[in-house]
Design a protein around this motif. Structure first.
Motif, PDB file in Angstrom:
ATOM      1  N   LEU A   1      -8.419  -1.732   3.925  1.00 13.87           N
ATOM      2  CA  LEU A   1      -7.723  -2.122   2.704  1.00 13.87           C
ATOM      3  C   LEU A   1      -6.506  -1.238   2.467  1.00 13.87           C
ATOM      4  O   LEU A   1      -5.413  -1.730   2.151  1.00 13.87           O
ATOM      5  CB  LEU A   1      -8.669  -2.063   1.511  1.00 13.87           C
ATOM      6  CG  LEU A   1      -8.101  -2.458   0.158  1.00 13.87           C
ATOM      7  CD1 LEU A   1      -7.641  -3.917   0.167  1.00 13.87           C
ATOM      8  CD2 LEU A   1      -9.132  -2.239  -0.932  1.00 13.87           C
ATOM      9  N   ASN A   2      -6.675   0.063   2.633  1.00 17.66           N
ATOM     10  CA  ASN A   2      -5.553   0.992   2.462  1.00 17.66           C
ATOM     11  C   ASN A   2      -4.435   0.689   3.450  1.00 17.66           C
ATOM     12  O   ASN A   2      -3.258   0.685   3.090  1.00 17.66           O
ATOM     13  CB  ASN A   2      -6.021   2.436   2.628  1.00 17.66           C
ATOM     14  CG  ASN A   2      -6.937   2.884   1.517  1.00 17.66           C
ATOM     15  OD1 ASN A   2      -7.019   2.268   0.450  1.00 17.66           O
ATOM     16  ND2 ASN A   2      -7.666   3.954   1.749  1.00 17.66           N
ATOM     17  N   ARG A   3      -4.800   0.434   4.719  1.00 17.21           N
ATOM     18  CA  ARG A   3      -3.815   0.111   5.742  1.00 17.21           C
ATOM     19  C   ARG A   3      -3.049  -1.163   5.379  1.00 17.21           C
ATOM     20  O   ARG A   3      -1.823  -1.215   5.454  1.00 17.21           O
ATOM     21  CB  ARG A   3      -4.501  -0.050   7.098  1.00 17.21           C
ATOM     22  CG  ARG A   3      -3.520  -0.218   8.255  1.00 17.21           C
ATOM     23  CD  ARG A   3      -4.181  -0.656   9.543  1.00 17.21           C
ATOM     24  NE  ARG A   3      -4.693  -2.008   9.364  1.00 17.21           N
ATOM     25  CZ  ARG A   3      -5.944  -2.403   9.627  1.00 17.21           C
ATOM     26  NH1 ARG A   3      -6.814  -1.552  10.104  1.00 17.21           N
ATOM     27  NH2 ARG A   3      -6.325  -3.644   9.419  1.00 17.21           N
ATOM     28  N   ASP A   4      -3.791  -2.187   4.935  1.00 15.64           N
ATOM     29  CA  ASP A   4      -3.147  -3.443   4.535  1.00 15.64           C
ATOM     30  C   ASP A   4      -2.203  -3.231   3.353  1.00 15.64           C
ATOM     31  O   ASP A   4      -1.123  -3.824   3.295  1.00 15.64           O
ATOM     32  CB  ASP A   4      -4.194  -4.501   4.190  1.00 15.64           C
ATOM     33  CG  ASP A   4      -4.970  -4.991   5.410  1.00 15.64           C
ATOM     34  OD1 ASP A   4      -4.559  -4.675   6.547  1.00 15.64           O
ATOM     35  OD2 ASP A   4      -5.983  -5.687   5.205  1.00 15.64           O
ATOM     36  N   ASP A   5      -2.631  -2.394   2.409  1.00 13.28           N
ATOM     37  CA  ASP A   5      -1.775  -2.112   1.252  1.00 13.28           C
ATOM     38  C   ASP A   5      -0.473  -1.433   1.676  1.00 13.28           C
ATOM     39  O   ASP A   5       0.608  -1.778   1.192  1.00 13.28           O
ATOM     40  CB  ASP A   5      -2.507  -1.220   0.236  1.00 13.28           C
ATOM     41  CG  ASP A   5      -3.577  -1.955  -0.545  1.00 13.28           C
ATOM     42  OD1 ASP A   5      -3.590  -3.213  -0.507  1.00 13.28           O
ATOM     43  OD2 ASP A   5      -4.393  -1.284  -1.201  1.00 13.28           O
ATOM     44  N   ILE A   6      -0.584  -0.469   2.574  1.00  8.06           N
ATOM     45  CA  ILE A   6       0.607   0.237   3.053  1.00  8.06           C
ATOM     46  C   ILE A   6       1.547  -0.728   3.760  1.00  8.06           C
ATOM     47  O   ILE A   6       2.764  -0.714   3.529  1.00  8.06           O
ATOM     48  CB  ILE A   6       0.213   1.413   3.964  1.00  8.06           C
ATOM     49  CG1 ILE A   6      -0.458   2.506   3.121  1.00  8.06           C
ATOM     50  CG2 ILE A   6       1.420   1.962   4.712  1.00  8.06           C
ATOM     51  CD1 ILE A   6      -1.120   3.600   3.930  1.00  8.06           C
ATOM     52  N   GLU A   7       0.984  -1.593   4.599  1.00  4.88           N
ATOM     53  CA  GLU A   7       1.812  -2.578   5.296  1.00  4.88           C
ATOM     54  C   GLU A   7       2.488  -3.517   4.298  1.00  4.88           C
ATOM     55  O   GLU A   7       3.671  -3.842   4.443  1.00  4.88           O
ATOM     56  CB  GLU A   7       0.956  -3.392   6.272  1.00  4.88           C
ATOM     57  CG  GLU A   7       0.534  -2.611   7.493  1.00  4.88           C
ATOM     58  CD  GLU A   7      -0.381  -3.411   8.404  1.00  4.88           C
ATOM     59  OE1 GLU A   7      -0.380  -4.664   8.322  1.00  4.88           O
ATOM     60  OE2 GLU A   7      -1.104  -2.788   9.197  1.00  4.88           O
ATOM     61  N   TRP A   8       1.749  -3.940   3.291  1.00  4.24           N
ATOM     62  CA  TRP A   8       2.303  -4.840   2.286  1.00  4.24           C
ATOM     63  C   TRP A   8       3.447  -4.155   1.520  1.00  4.24           C
ATOM     64  O   TRP A   8       4.500  -4.761   1.291  1.00  4.24           O
ATOM     65  CB  TRP A   8       1.212  -5.287   1.327  1.00  4.24           C
ATOM     66  CG  TRP A   8       1.685  -6.226   0.265  1.00  4.24           C
ATOM     67  CD1 TRP A   8       1.877  -7.568   0.381  1.00  4.24           C
ATOM     68  CD2 TRP A   8       2.041  -5.884  -1.081  1.00  4.24           C
ATOM     69  NE1 TRP A   8       2.319  -8.087  -0.804  1.00  4.24           N
ATOM     70  CE2 TRP A   8       2.426  -7.084  -1.711  1.00  4.24           C
ATOM     71  CE3 TRP A   8       2.058  -4.699  -1.811  1.00  4.24           C
ATOM     72  CZ2 TRP A   8       2.834  -7.113  -3.040  1.00  4.24           C
ATOM     73  CZ3 TRP A   8       2.459  -4.738  -3.131  1.00  4.24           C
ATOM     74  CH2 TRP A   8       2.847  -5.928  -3.737  1.00  4.24           C
ATOM     75  N   LEU A   9       3.230  -2.884   1.166  1.00  8.75           N
ATOM     76  CA  LEU A   9       4.277  -2.156   0.439  1.00  8.75           C
ATOM     77  C   LEU A   9       5.530  -1.965   1.288  1.00  8.75           C
ATOM     78  O   LEU A   9       6.638  -2.001   0.761  1.00  8.75           O
ATOM     79  CB  LEU A   9       3.739  -0.790  -0.025  1.00  8.75           C
ATOM     80  CG  LEU A   9       2.737  -0.841  -1.173  1.00  8.75           C
ATOM     81  CD1 LEU A   9       2.083   0.522  -1.362  1.00  8.75           C
ATOM     82  CD2 LEU A   9       3.407  -1.310  -2.459  1.00  8.75           C
TER      83      LEU A   9
END
Length: 80
Positions: A69-77
């Motif tokens: 989830l954290n990785r996906d959030d970073i990619e999204w940001l």
């Protein structure tokens, strides 16, 4: 000053070691009386639907780890 967690642990230890039924009954009454309607959180119909959807995802194994989830959030940001 003690943290909330430390206070809870001390209380639990004392309650578990007590054999005084009167004291334990009074502690129970005190705890019950301290629960007020303010402590109850009212959810909207949409929030209840979201919680039911979450339960269904869990039952179906549709889960991701916090790391993912954290990785996906970073990619999204980064895309923003």
């Amino acid at each position: 000053m003690s943290s909330e967690k430390e206070i809870k642990h001390r209380l639990i230890d004392k309650i578990l070691s007590s054999k005084n039924e009167t004291l334990l009954a009074r502690i129970d009454q005190l705890m019950e009386s301290s629960i007020s309607e303010e402590d109850v959180v009212s959810l909207t119909e949409e929030q209840n639907r979201m919680l039911k959807m979450s339960d269904q995802d869990i039952e179906e194994g549709e889960l991701i780890s916090q790391r993912e989830l954290n990785r996906d959030d970073i990619e999204w940001l980064r895309e923003k």
